[in-house]
Write a protein that holds these residues in place. Structure first.
Motif, PDB file in Angstrom:
ATOM      1  N   THR A 188       0.826  -1.205   0.000  1.00 19.49           N
ATOM      2  CA  THR A 188       0.000   0.000   0.000  1.00 19.49           C
ATOM      3  C   THR A 188       0.862   1.258   0.000  1.00 19.49           C
ATOM      4  O   THR A 188       0.639   2.184  -0.783  1.00 19.49           O
ATOM      5  CB  THR A 188      -0.911   0.018   1.247  1.00 19.49           C
TER       6      THR A 188
ATOM      7  N   VAL B 115       2.720   4.124  -3.498  1.00 19.55           N
ATOM      8  CA  VAL B 115       2.374   5.541  -3.394  1.00 19.55           C
ATOM      9  C   VAL B 115       3.643   6.370  -3.262  1.00 19.55           C
ATOM     10  O   VAL B 115       3.823   7.389  -3.949  1.00 19.55           O
ATOM     11  CB  VAL B 115       1.440   5.796  -2.193  1.00 19.55           C
TER      12      VAL B 115
ATOM     13  N   GLY C  90       5.429   6.251  -6.530  1.00 23.27           N
ATOM     14  CA  GLY C  90       4.780   7.106  -7.524  1.00 23.27           C
ATOM     15  C   GLY C  90       5.172   8.558  -7.346  1.00 23.27           C
ATOM     16  O   GLY C  90       5.474   9.269  -8.322  1.00 23.27           O
TER      17      GLY C  90
ATOM     18  N   LEU D 174       2.002   8.233 -11.168  1.00 16.89           N
ATOM     19  CA  LEU D 174       1.010   8.410 -10.106  1.00 16.89           C
ATOM     20  C   LEU D 174      -0.153   7.419 -10.196  1.00 16.89           C
ATOM     21  O   LEU D 174      -0.485   6.757  -9.207  1.00 16.89           O
ATOM     22  CB  LEU D 174       0.482   9.847 -10.110  1.00 16.89           C
TER      23      LEU D 174
ATOM     24  N   GLY E  59       1.037   3.920  -9.222  1.00 18.37           N
ATOM     25  CA  GLY E  59       1.261   3.789  -7.791  1.00 18.37           C
ATOM     26  C   GLY E  59      -0.037   3.654  -7.014  1.00 18.37           C
ATOM     27  O   GLY E  59      -0.131   2.870  -6.065  1.00 18.37           O
ATOM     28  N   LEU E  60      -1.079   4.381  -7.430  1.00 18.19           N
ATOM     29  CA  LEU E  60      -2.369   4.297  -6.740  1.00 18.19           C
ATOM     30  C   LEU E  60      -3.037   2.943  -6.951  1.00 18.19           C
ATOM     31  O   LEU E  60      -3.671   2.405  -6.047  1.00 18.19           O
ATOM     32  CB  LEU E  60      -3.283   5.425  -7.222  1.00 18.19           C
TER      33      LEU E  60
ATOM     34  N   SER F  88      -1.343   0.553  -4.701  1.00 18.27           N
ATOM     35  CA  SER F  88      -1.701   0.815  -3.314  1.00 18.27           C
ATOM     36  C   SER F  88      -3.104   0.324  -2.992  1.00 18.27           C
ATOM     37  O   SER F  88      -3.364  -0.123  -1.867  1.00 18.27           O
ATOM     38  CB  SER F  88      -1.589   2.317  -3.024  1.00 18.27           C
TER      39      SER F  88
END
Length: 449
Positions: A177, A181, A184, A302, A305-306, A309
Motif C-alpha cells: 500500500t 504511493v 509514484g 502516479l 502507484g495508486l 496501493s
C-alpha cells in the motif's frame, strides 16, 4: 533460555491486548521477541522493495514502451529459481536461517545501489535492468525458503504460526500500500534512481532486526557435498508427491500465479492506456492544479502507484482477517473464497473504464489474493514435518514465484498480440475454471483446518 524465563516470555502479550480477545488472536505472534523484531524490520524493508518494483516497471516501460519488455524482466527473475530455490531449501534445513538471510539481504542491498547508480548517471540500458533482475532472482531464490520456514522458529512452534503468517501478509501488503504511493511520488518528482537508492537503505532495517535476534534453534548440520544436496532435494520432492493435499494446494497456487497474477505485470499498460484518460483529472490536480502539490517529471507514475496501493489496502484487510482466524478455524473455506473470487474480480477489472471503479476492484483483488496465498502457505507449512519444511517451502517458492514470473512473460507476449484486457481476461477465465474443478473434485481442501 531457562525454562522459567521461556514460559514467562510466552505469556507476554502486546500492551493493551487481551489474549482471549479477537485482537489477541490476531497479534498473538508478537509476544515472541524474535518475531517482533522481524515484523518491524521486515515491514520497513518491504516498503523499499515495492518502491523498487514500481520504479523498475516505470523505467522499463519508459525505455522500451513494450509490454513484452515488462514480461522479459519477469523471465530474468524466474530463470535462477529452479536450481537455486532447491539449494536454498536444503540450506534452510541444515544451515542457520538467520545467517542465510543476513547474506542474501546484504547482497540485495548492493544490487539496489548498483541499479540506482546506473539510473542516476543516465547510463542505464534495458539489458542492464534485465541483468540486475536476474541477479535479484538468484538472491530471492536462495532467500525465500529460509525466509518462509524461519517463521515457525521465530514463534517457537506451530501454535502461533497462522497468526505469524497472517501478520507477515499484513506487513507485506501494508508495504504494498505505502511503497507504490511513495514510489509514484518519488519517481514522478525525482526519478527512478532515488526510489532504488531508498530501497537499498531499507534493507538495513531487516539486517539490524536479524542481528538482534537471540535463542534461535541451531541447525543440525552445516557441511554438505553436492551429492547430499541433491539427495536432500529429492527427499523433499518425494514427500510432496506422496501428499495429495499438498499437491492440490500447490497446483492451485501455480495456476493462479501463471494465469491470474500476471495482471500485476500489465498494470503499467492499464494505468497508461486503458485508464489514463479517467485518471487524468487526478494527475492534473496534483501536478498541474492551482496548488501544484507536486512538481512532476513523470506524472504517469502516479496512477500506477495508486493502483498498486489499492491492491495493498485490500490485501492488508484480508491479511488481518486471516491472522484473526482461531486455531480451529476451517481455513480451507476462506481459501476457496480466494480461489474463486480472484479471477471473477479480475474479469470485472478488465471491463472497467473508470479509474475510481478500478481502484475499488483492485482493493478487492488484493483481499482475494491474500485469502488464497496466505492460507495456502499456512496449510502447506502446518502439514509439513519440521525436518523437511525448508525443502517443502523451496518447492512452494518455486511454484509461486516461478509460475508468477513465467505468467508475466506469457501475459506480456499475449498483451502485445491481442491487448492487455483480453490477455488478463483469458487467464482469469482459465483460472476460474480450474478453481471450480478443485472445489468439486477435492472437497477435503475446503475443509482443511
Amino acid at each position: 533460555m531457562p525454562g522459567g524465563w521461556k514460559n514467562m516470555a510466552l505469556r507476554i502479550h502486546p500492551p493493551g491486548i487481551n489474549p482471549g480477545s479477537k485482537a489477541g488472536t490476531t497479534f498473538r505472534a508478537l509476544r515472541h521477541r524474535n518475531y517482533k523484531l522481524w515484523f518491524f524490520g521486515q515491514g520497513v524493508s518491504l516498503i523499499g522493495t515495492w518502491m523498487q518494483s514500481v520504479a523498475q516497471q516505470v523505467l522499463v516501460y519508459r525505455l522500451t514502451g513494450s509490454a513484452v519488455s515488462l514480461g522479459i524482466v519477469n523471465l530474468m527473475t524466474v530463470l535462477p529459481l529452479l536450481p537455486f530455490s532447491f539449494w536454498g531449501g536444503t540450506l534452510a534445513d541444515r544451515v542457520s536461517k538467520r545467517k542465510i538471510l543476513l547474506i542474501t539481504q546484504s547482497l540485495m542491498l548492493i544490487q539496489a545501489v548498483i541499479l540506482a547508480a546506473l539510473t542516476w548517471t543516465g547510463l542505464v540500458q534495458v539489458w542492464q535492468v534485465y541483468l540486475m533482475a536476474f541477479l535479484l532472482g538468484v538472491l530471492k531464490a536462495v532467500d525465500m525458503p529460509p525466509r518462509q520456514s524461519f517463521v515457525v522458529e521465530m514463534v517457537e512452534g506451530k501454535d502461533d504460526l497462522t497468526s505469524a503468517i497472517g501478520l507477515n501478509s499484513a506487513i507485506h501488503n501494508t508495504a504494498r500500500t505505502l511503497g507504490p504511493v511513495i514510489a509514484g511520488i518519488v519517481v514522478a518528482t525525482r526519478g527512478e534512481a532515488v526510489a532504488f537508492f531508498l530501497n537499498s537503505l531499507s534493507f538495513l532495517a531487516v539486517i539490524i532486526s536479524l542481528l538482534f535476534m537471540r535463542n534461535l534453534p541451531q541447525p543440525t548440520s552445516s557441511k554438505q557435498h553436492l551429492s547430499q544436496v541433491l539427495a536432500d532435494a529429492r527427499e523433499g520432492i518425494r514427500f510432496v508427491i506422496k501428499q495429495q493435499l499438498l499437491l492440490v494446494l500447490m497446483s492451485l497456487v501455480a495456476v493462479t500465479s501463471f494465469l491470474s497474477r500476471p495482471y500485476q505485470t500489465l498494470l503499467p499498460v492499464f494505468a497508461d492506456n486503458m485508464l489514463g484518460g479517467s485518471a487524468q483529472p487526478l494527475v492534473d490536480f496534483f501536478c498541474n492544479g492551482p496548488l501544484r502539490t507536486l512538481t512532476c517529471q513523470q506524472p504517469e507514475a502516479l496512477p500506477l502507484g495508486l493502483l498498486y496501493s489499492a491492491i495493498g489496502i485490500g490485501a492488508v484487510a484480508g491479511a488481518v482477517l486471516v491472522a484473526s482466524l482461531p486455531p480451529a478455524a476451517r481455513r480451507g473455506r476462506l481459501l476457496s473464497v480466494g480461489n474463486l473470487g480472484l479471477p471473477v474480480l479480475l474479469l470485472a477489472f478488465v471491463s472497467s473504464q473508470l479509474f475510481i471503479t478500478s481502484l475499488v476492484l483492485m482493493a478487492l483483488v488484493g483481499m482475494a489474493q491474500v485469502f488464497q496465498n496466505t492460507l495456502a502457505n499456512t496449510l502447506v507449512q502446518i502439514n509439513s514435518p519440521d525436518n523437511l519444511r525448508g525443502r517443502v517451502m523451496s518447492q512452494y517458492s518455486l511454484v509461486t514465484q516461478g509460475m508468477h514470473q513465467l505468467g508475466g512473460l506469457q501475459a506480456g507476449i499475449v498483451a502485445d498480440w491481442i491487448g492487455a484486457p483480453l490477455s488478463v481476461a483469458i487467464g482469469a477465465t482459465l483460472s476460474l475454471l480450474y478453481g471450480i474443478f478443485v472445489f468439486f473434485k477435492f472437497p477435503r481442501v475446503r475443509e482443511m483446518a
